[in-house]
Design a protein around this motif. Structure first.
Motif, PDB file in Angstrom:
ATOM      1  N   LYS A  85       0.683  -3.312   5.827  1.00  0.00           N
ATOM      2  CA  LYS A  85       1.510  -2.367   5.071  1.00  0.00           C
ATOM      3  C   LYS A  85       2.017  -3.004   3.776  1.00  0.00           C
ATOM      4  O   LYS A  85       2.018  -2.376   2.705  1.00  0.00           O
ATOM      5  N   LYS A  86       2.404  -4.269   3.860  1.00  0.00           N
ATOM      6  CA  LYS A  86       2.878  -4.981   2.662  1.00  0.00           C
ATOM      7  C   LYS A  86       1.772  -5.114   1.631  1.00  0.00           C
ATOM      8  O   LYS A  86       1.986  -4.941   0.424  1.00  0.00           O
ATOM      9  N   ARG A 132       2.636  -4.796   9.841  1.00  0.00           N
ATOM     10  CA  ARG A 132       3.575  -5.025   8.739  1.00  0.00           C
ATOM     11  C   ARG A 132       2.912  -5.797   7.595  1.00  0.00           C
ATOM     12  O   ARG A 132       3.157  -5.507   6.414  1.00  0.00           O
TER      13      ARG A 132
END
Length: 358
Positions: A337-338, A334
């Motif tokens: 991905k950010k 995550r």
């Protein structure tokens, strides 16, 4: 209460070398619960430092301890296998207990065509149907049901509330613990004309010599031919064995194992607690399956499987190790991905700087 001397215990266990042979033994006990008159055993000398305060009167130790200084004041017996020597004494003690009332209880209902061997005992309210045959020295406890044409061998123990349905066969030295059900109909149905139609289960169950089936276990009769449990196999409480299953010799099935129909299980197989086996498969000789595993395909001989679905143990452990890291891996994913989303509107060099942290 036991009444033995150390010399007599040595004779029962085949132990040759003893000290203080006239010491009295009144009980068998663990090291943790040792007391005056008790006999314990020690499998290795690693715990020898615990012996100085041991209150037992006698102790079985390994033969390798001969000549060594053992801090124990009681009698000593030296055995090749101390645990087995202790088990032999347990067998002796157990044999001294009277667990049943000898003879035929007047409330037992026994068909005139049933045949009972010498020294058979039948408990209160037990029913033995037409054509049943019971071998010498077999003990049937109260409230059992022995169906038509059942054959029970010699020296069997059938504890209370056992059911053995028609045509089933028990060979010699079989033990059925309380509530075991042998020969219920296999779970066989076919869907026809919009309904589940029962398929007659016209086979039987055959239990080999020295089989033990523990409490509330069910072994279903075969659709045709026999459900077979091989010699010396031991089956724990609450096990379900389906129709037409064949189990080899000296296998072990622990509590709550479920075996679907027409499964072949080899010799020396170990199924740990709550293992489930799908039907129409084979488990090879000496295979082992870990607790709560679900077996969907056949297992080769000598292999150890674990997991759901079951797989070779090494693979299963690797998978478990990866699964434990998933939360951390998900968090890292995550974050990455950010970072990627934050670089969407940047130039090529801007994206590069962002990813490199410059």
């Amino acid at each position: 209460m036991l009444k033995l001397t150390v010399a007599e215990a040595a004779k029962i266990t085949g132990t040759q070398d003893v000290s203080k042979p006239d010491t009295a033994i009144t009980a068998l006990c663990s090291l943790e619960e040792a007391h005056e008159g008790g006999l314990c055993y020690l499998t290795s000398l690693e715990k020898a430092d615990l012996l100085k305060d041991l209150k037992a009167s006698a102790l079985i130790v390994p033969e390798s301890a001969k000549g060594q200084d053992i801090p124990f004041n009681g009698a000593l017996l030296y055995a090749k296998n101390p645990e087995w020597a202790f088990i032999l004494l347990m067998k002796y003690a157990d044999a001294q207990k009277q667990k049943h009332t000898s003879g035929i209880h007047p409330t037992a209902v026994i068909s005139g065509s049933a045949k009972l061997g010498a020294n058979v005992s039948v408990g209160a309210y037990t029913v033995i149907e037409d054509g049943a045959q019971i071998g010498d020295n077999t003990v049937i406890f109260p409230q059992c049901y022995i169906g038509k044409n059942v054959s029970v061998g010699k020296n069997c123990y059938i504890y209370p509330q056992v059911v053995i349905r028609e045509e089933c066969v028990l060979k010699d030295y079989v033990i059925l613990q309380a509530g075991a059900k042998i020969g219920s109909d296999g779970f066989g149905f076919t869907f026809h004309d919009g309904r589940h139609q029962k398929i007659p289960q016209i086979g039987n169950v055959v239990l080999g010599n020295d089989v033990e089936v523990q409490s509330n276990t069910c072994i279903d009769r075969a659709k045709i031919s026999s459900t077979v449990i091989g010699d010396n196999t031991k089956i724990d409480n609450l096990v379900q064995i389906g129709h037409n299953v064949h189990v080899g010799m000296s296998s072990i099935m622990c509590a709550q194992v479920g075996v679907a129909g027409t499964t072949e299980i080899g010799n020396g197989v170990i199924l740990a607690g709550q293992v489930g086996l799908a039907g129409h498969m084979s488990i090879g000789d000496r295979a082992q399956v870990g607790a709560q595993s679900g077996v969907m395909t056949s297992i080769p001989a000598g292999q150890t499987y674990f997991g759901y679905p079951a797989m070779p143990q090494r693979e299963a452990f690797k998978l478990q190790a990866i699964l434990r890291k998933l939360p951390e891996m998900h968090k890292e994913f995550r974050t990455f991905k950010k970072q990627l989303e934050e670089t969407k509107n940047l130039s090529f060099f801007g994206k590069l700087k962002k990813l490199l942290g410059l």
